[in-house]
Design a protein around this motif. Structure first.
Motif, mmCIF file in Angstrom:
data_model
loop_
_atom_site.group_PDB
_atom_site.id
_atom_site.type_symbol
_atom_site.label_atom_id
_atom_site.label_comp_id
_atom_site.label_asym_id
_atom_site.label_seq_id
_atom_site.Cartn_x
_atom_site.Cartn_y
_atom_site.Cartn_z
ATOM 1 N N LEU A 166 -0.961 6.089 4.242
ATOM 2 C CA LEU A 166 -2.002 6.153 5.264
ATOM 3 C C LEU A 166 -3.245 6.871 4.743
ATOM 4 C CD1 LEU A 166 -2.915 5.652 8.168
ATOM 5 C CD2 LEU A 166 -1.830 7.818 8.801
ATOM 6 N N VAL A 167 -3.054 8.011 4.105
ATOM 7 C CA VAL A 167 -4.184 8.771 3.556
ATOM 8 C C VAL A 167 -4.891 7.969 2.471
ATOM 9 C CG1 VAL A 167 -4.835 10.843 2.260
ATOM 10 C CG2 VAL A 167 -3.192 11.015 4.142
ATOM 11 N N SER A 168 -4.108 7.282 1.636
ATOM 12 C CA SER A 168 -4.691 6.449 0.588
ATOM 13 C C SER A 168 -5.578 5.359 1.188
ATOM 14 C CB SER A 168 -3.578 5.813 -0.251
ATOM 15 O OG SER A 168 -4.094 4.931 -1.221
ATOM 16 N N ALA A 169 -5.094 4.728 2.268
ATOM 17 C CA ALA A 169 -5.872 3.670 2.926
ATOM 18 C C ALA A 169 -7.168 4.222 3.521
ATOM 19 C CB ALA A 169 -5.038 3.011 4.010
ATOM 20 N N LEU A 170 -7.098 5.395 4.150
ATOM 21 C CA LEU A 170 -8.283 5.995 4.773
ATOM 22 C C LEU A 170 -9.331 6.350 3.724
ATOM 23 C CD1 LEU A 170 -6.592 8.270 7.482
ATOM 24 C CD2 LEU A 170 -7.686 6.043 7.800
ATOM 25 N N PHE A 171 -8.896 6.845 2.572
ATOM 26 C CA PHE A 171 -9.836 7.152 1.501
ATOM 27 C C PHE A 171 -10.448 5.873 0.934
ATOM 28 C CE2 PHE A 171 -8.158 11.453 1.417
ATOM 29 C CZ PHE A 171 -9.261 12.192 1.016
ATOM 30 N N LYS A 172 -9.640 4.821 0.845
ATOM 31 C CA LYS A 172 -10.159 3.551 0.325
ATOM 32 C C LYS A 172 -11.245 2.978 1.238
ATOM 33 C CE LYS A 172 -6.236 1.844 -2.442
ATOM 34 N NZ LYS A 172 -5.459 3.068 -2.519
ATOM 35 N N PHE A 173 -11.111 3.201 2.542
ATOM 36 C CA PHE A 173 -12.099 2.697 3.484
ATOM 37 C C PHE A 173 -13.479 3.319 3.218
ATOM 38 C CE2 PHE A 173 -8.916 0.987 6.543
ATOM 39 C CZ PHE A 173 -9.559 -0.220 6.805
ATOM 40 N N THR A 213 -7.501 -7.086 -3.128
ATOM 41 C CA THR A 213 -8.140 -5.839 -2.678
ATOM 42 C C THR A 213 -7.883 -5.591 -1.203
ATOM 43 O OG1 THR A 213 -9.897 -6.045 -4.325
ATOM 44 C CG2 THR A 213 -10.311 -4.596 -2.456
ATOM 45 N N TYR A 214 -8.122 -6.606 -0.388
ATOM 46 C CA TYR A 214 -7.991 -6.422 1.061
ATOM 47 C C TYR A 214 -6.528 -6.371 1.510
ATOM 48 C CZ TYR A 214 -12.993 -6.939 1.857
ATOM 49 O OH TYR A 214 -14.355 -6.750 1.877
ATOM 50 N N ILE A 215 -5.639 -7.109 0.839
ATOM 51 C CA ILE A 215 -4.223 -7.077 1.227
ATOM 52 C C ILE A 215 -3.620 -5.711 0.916
ATOM 53 C CG2 ILE A 215 -3.198 -7.911 -0.938
ATOM 54 C CD1 ILE A 215 -2.118 -8.901 2.611
ATOM 55 N N THR A 216 -4.072 -5.091 -0.185
ATOM 56 C CA THR A 216 -3.607 -3.741 -0.524
ATOM 57 C C THR A 216 -4.091 -2.736 0.511
ATOM 58 O OG1 THR A 216 -3.656 -4.273 -2.886
ATOM 59 C CG2 THR A 216 -3.614 -1.938 -2.288
ATOM 60 N N LEU A 217 -5.347 -2.857 0.870
ATOM 61 C CA LEU A 217 -5.943 -1.956 1.858
ATOM 62 C C LEU A 217 -5.259 -2.097 3.217
ATOM 63 C CD1 LEU A 217 -8.209 0.105 2.297
ATOM 64 C CD2 LEU A 217 -9.722 -1.794 2.874
ATOM 65 N N LEU A 218 -5.069 -3.346 3.652
ATOM 66 C CA LEU A 218 -4.427 -3.599 4.943
ATOM 67 C C LEU A 218 -2.974 -3.157 4.941
ATOM 68 C CD1 LEU A 218 -4.556 -4.872 7.768
ATOM 69 C CD2 LEU A 218 -3.929 -7.065 6.720
ATOM 70 N N TRP A 219 -2.266 -3.436 3.841
ATOM 71 C CA TRP A 219 -0.850 -3.071 3.740
ATOM 72 C C TRP A 219 -0.660 -1.559 3.812
ATOM 73 C CZ3 TRP A 219 1.192 -0.529 -0.696
ATOM 74 C CH2 TRP A 219 2.572 -0.301 -0.639
ATOM 75 N N GLU A 220 -1.474 -0.802 3.098
ATOM 76 C CA GLU A 220 -1.363 0.662 3.139
ATOM 77 C C GLU A 220 -1.658 1.193 4.535
ATOM 78 O OE1 GLU A 220 -2.326 2.257 -1.365
ATOM 79 O OE2 GLU A 220 -3.957 2.177 0.100
ATOM 80 N N LEU A 221 -2.529 0.513 5.236
ATOM 81 C CA LEU A 221 -2.916 0.967 6.572
ATOM 82 C C LEU A 221 -1.807 0.730 7.599
ATOM 83 C CD1 LEU A 221 -5.303 2.190 8.160
ATOM 84 C CD2 LEU A 221 -6.022 -0.149 8.677
ATOM 85 N N VAL A 222 -1.112 -0.396 7.515
ATOM 86 C CA VAL A 222 -0.083 -0.726 8.517
ATOM 87 C C VAL A 222 1.308 -0.242 8.125
ATOM 88 C CG1 VAL A 222 -1.388 -2.757 9.237
ATOM 89 C CG2 VAL A 222 0.437 -3.020 7.538
#
Length: 297
Positions: A166-173, A213-222
């Motif tokens: 979750l933290v990784s996804a938030l930083f990526k955003f 790129t986006y699938i990694t970002l979305l996957w980490e978020l959910v």
């Protein structure tokens, strides 16, 4: 929450005990055979002093001078832990030894080392000796302190892993390369991460770059939300394994990826593993029956 806390994971705990022992053994055996690189005087001069070691009065130079002994201790403790020897004392000593190495050599750490240290800390309080030892541990009473500590430790591992994603996804955003969908392109172009000849081909494929790129970002978020769902967790596991294996192969980041994938098993209960084993045995029996029928037909 009550159901999550009361579910048992003794089967995977025992499997994980062996897996993490092999993982650490392999990791520090590689360091042992390449210790000349970390004992070079130029490397040691650039290594920062750890404040906790200084506060405890532990001279970091002594650890650096006796690195062979400490690495040998870690390798022996890994064998003991895998076999379930000395039970709760072994993971405690292993945690301390690994922590000393990490604090003494912060320049060689990767993203998985911090998680590794915490997992070893959690494993001290678990009953990971129920299976695959010379003398398996007995069943814990559900009102005992040991059972409570075991359940809290397992839940801590699962929450810890979820928060990392979750933290990784938030930083990526907040990173432009991720938000604009080109992070994979720049990563694959870095010489350090060129694991195969296909890296340049994939980096120049716009569809692959944008999708990965986006699938990694979305996957980490959910992941932190779906992983607690009975069936949703298998979806994020499948995507996660694909992503981690991709990083393992194409970017040459190895122990980091293996450790994270190993942690997925903590979300699968003993009941689910036993059901899977039952279905597997039934499938084998049905397959054998079909083969026998064809032979005698």
């Amino acid at each position: 929450m009550k159901k999550l806390f009361q579910s048992n994971h003794y089967i995977y705990l025992s499997i994980f005990r062996i897996l993490i022992s092999i993982h650490i053994f392999k990791k520090y055996l590689q360091i042992f055979f390449n210790k000349d690189l970390i004992t070079d005087i130029r490397f040691l001069q650039g290594s920062p002093q750890d404040p906790l070691l200084n506060m405890l009065g532990i001279q970091q130079v002594l650890i650096l001078q006796n690195i062979n002994i400490l690495l040998s201790i870690i390798l022996i403790l890994c064998i003991f832990f895998a076999c379930g020897i000395f039970r709760y004392i072994t993971p405690l000593l292993l945690f301390i030894s690994v922590d000393l190495i990490q604090r003494s050599y912060p320049l060689i750490l990767n993203g998985g080392d911090n998680l590794l240290k915490f997992i070893l800390l959690y494993m001290i309080f678990t009953d990971c000796y129920r299976y695959f030892t010379i003398n398996n541990s007995k069943e814990q009473k559900k009102d005992s302190i040991s059972y409570f500590l075991n359940q809290v430790s397992i839940l801590s591992i699962k929450i810890h892993l979820s928060l990392i994603y979750l933290v990784s996804a938030l930083f990526k955003f907040n990173a432009k390369v991720w938000f604009s969908g080109v992070a994979t392109y720049y990563t694959l172009q870095i010489e350090r991460f060129k694991g195969t000849e296909l890296n340049n081909v994939l980096a120049n494929n716009g569809i692959f770059v944008t999708f990965s790129t986006y699938i990694t970002l979305l996957w980490e978020l959910v992941f932190p939300f779906l992983v607690w769902h009975k069936t949703g967790k298998y979806v994020v596991f499948a995507i996660g394994i694909a992503i981690h294996l991709g990083i393992y192969i194409f970017m040459m980041i190895h122990d980091f990826e293996i450790l994270f994938m190993m942690c997925y098993g903590f979300f699968i209960t003993d009941e689910e593993l036993k059901k899977a084993g039952l279905y597997y045995r039934k499938g084998i029996i049905l397959l054998k029956n079909k083969v026998l029928k064809k032979q005698y037909a």
